[in-house]
Design a protein around this motif. Structure first.
Motif, PDB file in Angstrom:
ATOM      1  N   LYS A   8       0.910  -0.785   0.035  1.00  0.00           N
ATOM      2  CA  LYS A   8       0.267   0.144   0.035  1.00  0.00           C
ATOM      3  C   LYS A   8       0.335   1.645  -0.311  1.00  0.00           C
ATOM      4  N   GLY A   9       0.687   2.028  -0.963  1.00  0.00           N
ATOM      5  CA  GLY A   9       1.785   2.910  -0.823  1.00  0.00           C
ATOM      6  C   GLY A   9       2.355   3.329  -2.050  1.00  0.00           C
ATOM      7  N   ARG A  10       3.111   2.772  -2.569  1.00  0.00           N
ATOM      8  CA  ARG A  10       4.296   2.318  -3.107  1.00  0.00           C
ATOM      9  C   ARG A  10       4.633   2.822  -4.540  1.00  0.00           C
ATOM     10  N   GLU A  11       2.857   3.171  -5.396  1.00  0.00           N
ATOM     11  CA  GLU A  11       2.560   3.605  -6.301  1.00  0.00           C
ATOM     12  C   GLU A  11       3.142   5.356  -6.428  1.00  0.00           C
ATOM     13  N   ALA A  12       2.421   5.810  -5.110  1.00  0.00           N
ATOM     14  CA  ALA A  12       2.867   7.082  -4.382  1.00  0.00           C
ATOM     15  C   ALA A  12       4.142   7.161  -4.138  1.00  0.00           C
TER      16      ALA A  12
END
Length: 810
Positions: free
Chosen positions: A704-708
């Motif tokens: 969760k949050g990797r793309e950001a």
């Protein structure tokens, strides 16, 4: 209006918070129904005093209050309804040197957060507020953009704006029951019928606690009588600024040529301790002139004209107050899709616009627009379920509304509540305790001849030397901390690794016995949790986080276990005591207590082992938050005293000391370790915080949050965490303004004193409107604004105390 049978979102409560939330939800295109048990504004909104100030000690709450002002300025043009909004500015007096120091520090905080707070002489103050006597005034702060409003008018304007955007608002529709099925919200029951919904928002003021309680949701607020006096007109200028006179516990605003005067007495009176009477809508309580007299006696010397002014009314209306003086927003941790907006501590009008906006975004998008931790409902914990404890603490907070806000000040009420098994032993050893989430925690230890209590000041406090002793021992010999209050969870099940791998940004697929320091990120890449995970077995992790984050972090982990995964989260905080042994002599001391091999080869840094001490099974974690060799020892509570005594026997000849949380703070600042809720949080990414090394971007493991994080690495960072030091006896306490090459670029998120270095230390983000890098940060000339005075500062992106990591990993 006929009640519809369903609505996607139901807001309960037609005061300023409910109407603002409905207004913003409708503005976002959401289907929303507001239900009010009587008429709009009939709770506490209609009798609110209506002062609107902006500055708070947190940047985002200040930002939220600023949003309220922007909204109120434009609402009349949008809706055609007058709001009574008047930007006449706000004054805050200082009548002694300590208050003047506080005001100057507040002015610096205002500058940090982008507000124009001006410091005035006594004469300049009187020029703005000619009714006052300035005989004892040292100075004042003036915020030109503060003001006042008519609470009922603003609420009606918000209601009209909400209707214009499609919201349905129904009066005389009390919610008699919250409907659930299988532990999930399904709707509400009213005398006119049931209404189904997907999401429920409770903005019912002082009624919120009891309604939420019916579905197991804890909302810690209580009702307190709050009085203010309205005078007859006596030629008070219509543009008179609002005035707060905290040394006299009072506030003032102009109203129709007269004055409103109220305040916060030290002995507030609780109301409705056995339930709010029904009906109670537009009623007031009986005026209590005897109780109000103490405020009148303080006010008359300040405003001599009050001695002859006619008194039109003494208004006594109950308001909801909370244990820490902050309001309550967010999704209830006990039940998904139930949201709370309540407990506004008599500044609901100032907060209403921004709070409604933030809550609406939380409801519609699943997250607030920015970090709302100071008001997040998840800041509360176990003690807050007891109404008597909440009332005791809340009355203390009410009485401190205008008292001095000292650095490091502790609450006194409702204590002791939660105690480690070592409480009495530490107390007898000179411990001076602080409190967090009900836990008694040793802050520092007094020695013979020292007074074992906090004496608050804006200068060096009375515990400064004692903390220095403990700090020195941690660096040179060894110290023992009681950290039993840590929040501790077990995540267990066949899918424990898969679930934690998704939630945690660092790799958790490590061998059994590994310790993983990790953040947990939101979809914007912001840091929602900062914690330690220990792999106990292939299907089990032991998770340790800060005392104050127990509810928040448990909720975050539990909510983000992917659907269908078999992994259970259990809170085991009360089962385990924690003793932390740190310092260069830690290995020698611990080795004398156990047969287990503690050599670096057998027990390296970042590993955990089960060891035996005095018959106790101990989970030893080779980890540090102070920058020294050492272990956290996690053990069943019944062994705590036995293990504590064994360690002290072994450490007697090695200079072992007890130490407290204030030494932890000074030690971690020297090492540059970040603290969640101050240095890092939902608005800060790991890369901005200098924690990018703990993110598993080199793997192909999704989280969760990797793309950001990836997106930011491509576009660049606009803020970078740095550490600052000042020469001389400069006292830093946090929120001091950072200047780079003469221009403001941020503020200190935390600060203190480094006893090894002999300097004050601050941490904070260097910010820019465009992407920046290390070279940019290190190339500037820096100053800090401390109580409105600028002082030179040195900057570093490395730990201040780092003896080549030899002691940490030796």
């Amino acid at each position: 209006m006929t009640l519809p049978s369903s609505s996607k979102i139901i807001v309960v409560g037609g005061g300023i918070i409910g109407c603002s939330t409905a207004y913003h939800l409708a503005q976002m295109g959401q289907e929303v129904l507001l239900l009010e048990k009587a008429q709009l504004t009939s709770g506490s909104t209609w009798h609110a005093a209506g002062l609107v100030g902006q500055l708070r000690s947190n940047a985002n709450i200040t930002r939220l209050l600023g949003y309220s002002i922007d909204l109120y300025k434009n609402l009349e043009a949008e809706t055609g309804l007058a709001t009574g909004w008047k930007m006449n500015g706000g004054l805050r007096l200082a009548c002694n040197q300590e208050r003047w120091t506080e005001v100057k520090r507040q002015a610096t905080t205002a500058h940090s957060f982008g507000l124009d707070m001006q410091l005035l002489t006594p004469q300049e103050t009187q020029d703005l507020w000619p009714l006052m006597d300035i005989g004892d005034v040292v100075g004042a702060a003036f915020l030109p953009t503060d003001g006042q409003a008519n609470p009922a008018d603003i609420t009606q304007a918000l209601a009209k704006g909400a209707r214009a955007k499609g919201a349905k608002l129904v009066e005389h529709a009390p919610v008699t029951e919250i409907l659930t099925e299988g532990g999930k919200i399904t709707g509400v029951r009213t005398p006119q019928g049931d209404v189904t919904c997907e999401k429920l928002v409770l903005c019912c003021g002082q009624w919120t606690r009891e309604l939420a309680k019916t579905v197991g949701v804890t909302v810690p607020l209580v009702s307190v009588e709050h009085q203010y006096m309205v005078t007859e007109p006596f030629d008070v200028p219509s543009d008179l600024p609002t005035l707060r006179d905290p040394d006299r516990l009072t506030y003032y605003k102009e109203e129709v040529g007269g004055l409103v005067m109220g305040g916060y007495e030290p002995n507030g009176i609780p109301w409705a301790q056995n339930g709010i009477p029904d009906p109670f809508d537009f009623q007031l309580l009986e005026s209590n002139f005897d109780h109000f007299e103490q405020l009148v006696e303080l006010a008359l010397p300040r405003v001599p004209a009050l001695q002859t002014a006619g008194i039109k009314q003494l208004i006594n209306g109950p308001e909801s107050f909370t244990p820490d003086g902050n309001f309550i927003l967010g999704e209830a941790p006990e039940m998904a899709n139930v949201f709370i907006g309540a407990g506004f501590n008599a500044f609901g009008i100032a907060s209403g616009g921004g709070a409604g906006m933030a809550l609406a975004e939380w409801v519609a998008n699943g997250a607030p627009p920015y970090d709302m931790w100071p008001v997040d409902i998840r800041r509360f914990g176990r003690p807050h379920g007891d109404e008597d404890w909440v009332r005791t603490r809340t009355l203390e907070a009410y009485g401190k509304h205008y008292t001095m806000a000292w650095p490091s000040e502790e609450h006194d009420s409702g204590r002791p509540c939660r105690r480690s098994p070592l409480y009495d032993t530490l107390l007898n050893s000179g411990a001076v305790f602080g409190e967090k989430l009900g836990w008694e925690r040793p802050n520092w230890f007094a020695e013979e001849g020292e007074e074992a209590r906090d004496i608050y000041t804006f200068e060096r406090p009375n515990w400064h030397a004692a903390v220095g002793r403990e700090h020195k021992a941690a660096r040179e010999t060894a110290v023992l901390f009681d950290q039993t209050s840590f929040a501790k969870f077990i995540l267990k099940g066949p899918d424990a690794e898969a679930a934690l791998s998704w939630i945690a940004s660092n790799r958790v697929d490590k061998p059994v016995g590994s310790i993983i320091y990790t953040q947990m990120l939101n979809d914007k890449g912001g840091i929602e949790c900062d914690l330690t995970c220990v792999r106990l077995a292939l299907d089990e992790y032991y998770i340790v986080t800060g005392t104050g984050y127990a509810t928040h972090d448990f909720d975050w982990i539990a909510r983000n276990i992917p659907e269908g995964m078999n992994a259970q989260l259990v809170d085991v905080t009360s089962s385990n005591a924690v003793l932390s042994l740190f310092g260069p002599k830690a290995r020698e001391i611990l080795s004398a207590c156990t047969r287990d091999d503690l050599s670096n080869e057998a027990f390296p840094f970042g590993q955990s082992r089960k060891i035996g001490i005095a018959g106790c099974p101990v989970l030893a974690l080779r980890i540090t938050y102070v920058g020294e060799l050492g272990w956290e020892l996690h053990l069943p509570v019944e062994y705590a005293l036995t293990v504590y005594e064994a360690i002290h026997r072994a450490g007697k000849d090695h200079g072992l000391r007890n130490a407290g949380y204030r030494a932890i703070e000074t030690l971690r600042l020297e090492k540059g370790y970040r603290a969640w809720s101050s240095d890092i949080g939902p608005d800060h990414t790991p890369d901005e915080a200098g924690l990018g090394w703990a993110v598993k971007m080199k793997s192909n493991i999704p989280f969760k949050g990797r793309e950001a994080v990836q997106a930011q690495r491509e576009t660049g960072k606009k803020k970078i965490m740095a550490t600052f030091t000042c020469d001389g006896d400069v006292i830093l306490s946090g929120r001091e303004t950072i200047y780079r090459n003469g221009e403001t670029c941020g503020w200190l998120s935390s600060a203190g004193y480094g006893h090894t270095l002999g300097q004050s230390i601050g941490m904070g983000y260097v910010r820019s409107d465009t992407p920046i890098d290390r070279a940019y940060v290190l190339s500037g000339e820096y100053e800090l604004e401390v109580a409105t005075e600028r002082v030179p500062a040195k900057i570093t992106l490395s730990p201040l105390f780092d003896p080549k990591m030899e002691r940490v990993k030796a």
